[in-house]
Write a protein that holds these residues in place. Sequence first.
Motif, mmCIF file in Angstrom:
data_model
loop_
_atom_site.group_PDB
_atom_site.id
_atom_site.type_symbol
_atom_site.label_atom_id
_atom_site.label_comp_id
_atom_site.label_asym_id
_atom_site.label_seq_id
_atom_site.Cartn_x
_atom_site.Cartn_y
_atom_site.Cartn_z
ATOM 1 N N SER A 45 4.310 -3.886 -5.968
ATOM 2 C CA SER A 45 3.126 -3.189 -5.467
ATOM 3 C C SER A 45 1.841 -3.837 -5.979
ATOM 4 N N ASP A 46 1.917 -4.550 -7.115
ATOM 5 C CA ASP A 46 0.729 -5.201 -7.678
ATOM 6 C C ASP A 46 0.449 -6.567 -7.062
ATOM 7 N N GLY A 47 1.290 -7.005 -6.116
ATOM 8 C CA GLY A 47 1.034 -8.258 -5.426
ATOM 9 C C GLY A 47 2.007 -9.378 -5.704
ATOM 10 N N GLY A 48 2.811 -9.302 -6.747
ATOM 11 C CA GLY A 48 3.780 -10.353 -7.039
ATOM 12 C C GLY A 48 4.971 -10.287 -6.106
ATOM 13 N N GLN A 82 0.834 -1.203 0.000
ATOM 14 C CA GLN A 82 0.000 0.000 0.000
ATOM 15 C C GLN A 82 0.868 1.252 0.000
ATOM 16 N N VAL A 83 1.934 1.240 0.788
ATOM 17 C CA VAL A 83 2.868 2.376 0.798
ATOM 18 C C VAL A 83 3.504 2.540 -0.583
ATOM 19 N N LEU A 84 3.921 1.437 -1.192
ATOM 20 C CA LEU A 84 4.509 1.497 -2.539
ATOM 21 C C LEU A 84 3.514 2.090 -3.534
ATOM 22 N N ALA A 85 2.275 1.630 -3.494
ATOM 23 C CA ALA A 85 1.250 2.136 -4.414
ATOM 24 C C ALA A 85 0.987 3.614 -4.161
ATOM 25 N N ASP A 86 0.897 4.003 -2.896
ATOM 26 C CA ASP A 86 0.657 5.414 -2.553
ATOM 27 C C ASP A 86 1.766 6.313 -3.085
ATOM 28 N N ARG A 87 2.980 5.810 -3.100
ATOM 29 C CA ARG A 87 4.141 6.591 -3.572
ATOM 30 C C ARG A 87 4.442 6.338 -5.041
#
Length: 133
Positions: free
Chosen positions: A54-57, A16-21
Amino acid sequence: MLTQAGSLERQRRLRQVLADRELDAAVLTDHRDIYYFTGTLLPERFPVCLLLRSDGGSWLVATSDKDVLGVEECLTYEWNKLGTLNFDPLEQLAAVVGLPDAEGVGLDRRGSATDADPQGCRRNRRDPQGRSR
């Protein structure tokens, strides 16, 4: 001892932090961080690399895929040749993730990484609970 559910929750929060950034992935090379995010204890003697997208992999590079949990793929490298320790295990790790030269792309002798791409390496597909697929 960390629980698998707790490790997967920590991965979810990091993603979530990766996606937010707006970051694609995190690369972790410290054994303690890998234990924290996967629940897998690995020998500190050998370099390791965990990539969480960030996409789950996710994938982990280590000397063995035995008892590895919390990752989608486990890639392995040879830590010995005919019972003798490999002279440079970091170069072995770099070869598995497809890096031409460990020092030339930001890997140092302690195993810190700045870039990784798992092309053409030995793979063991896993679900997040560590079961081979």
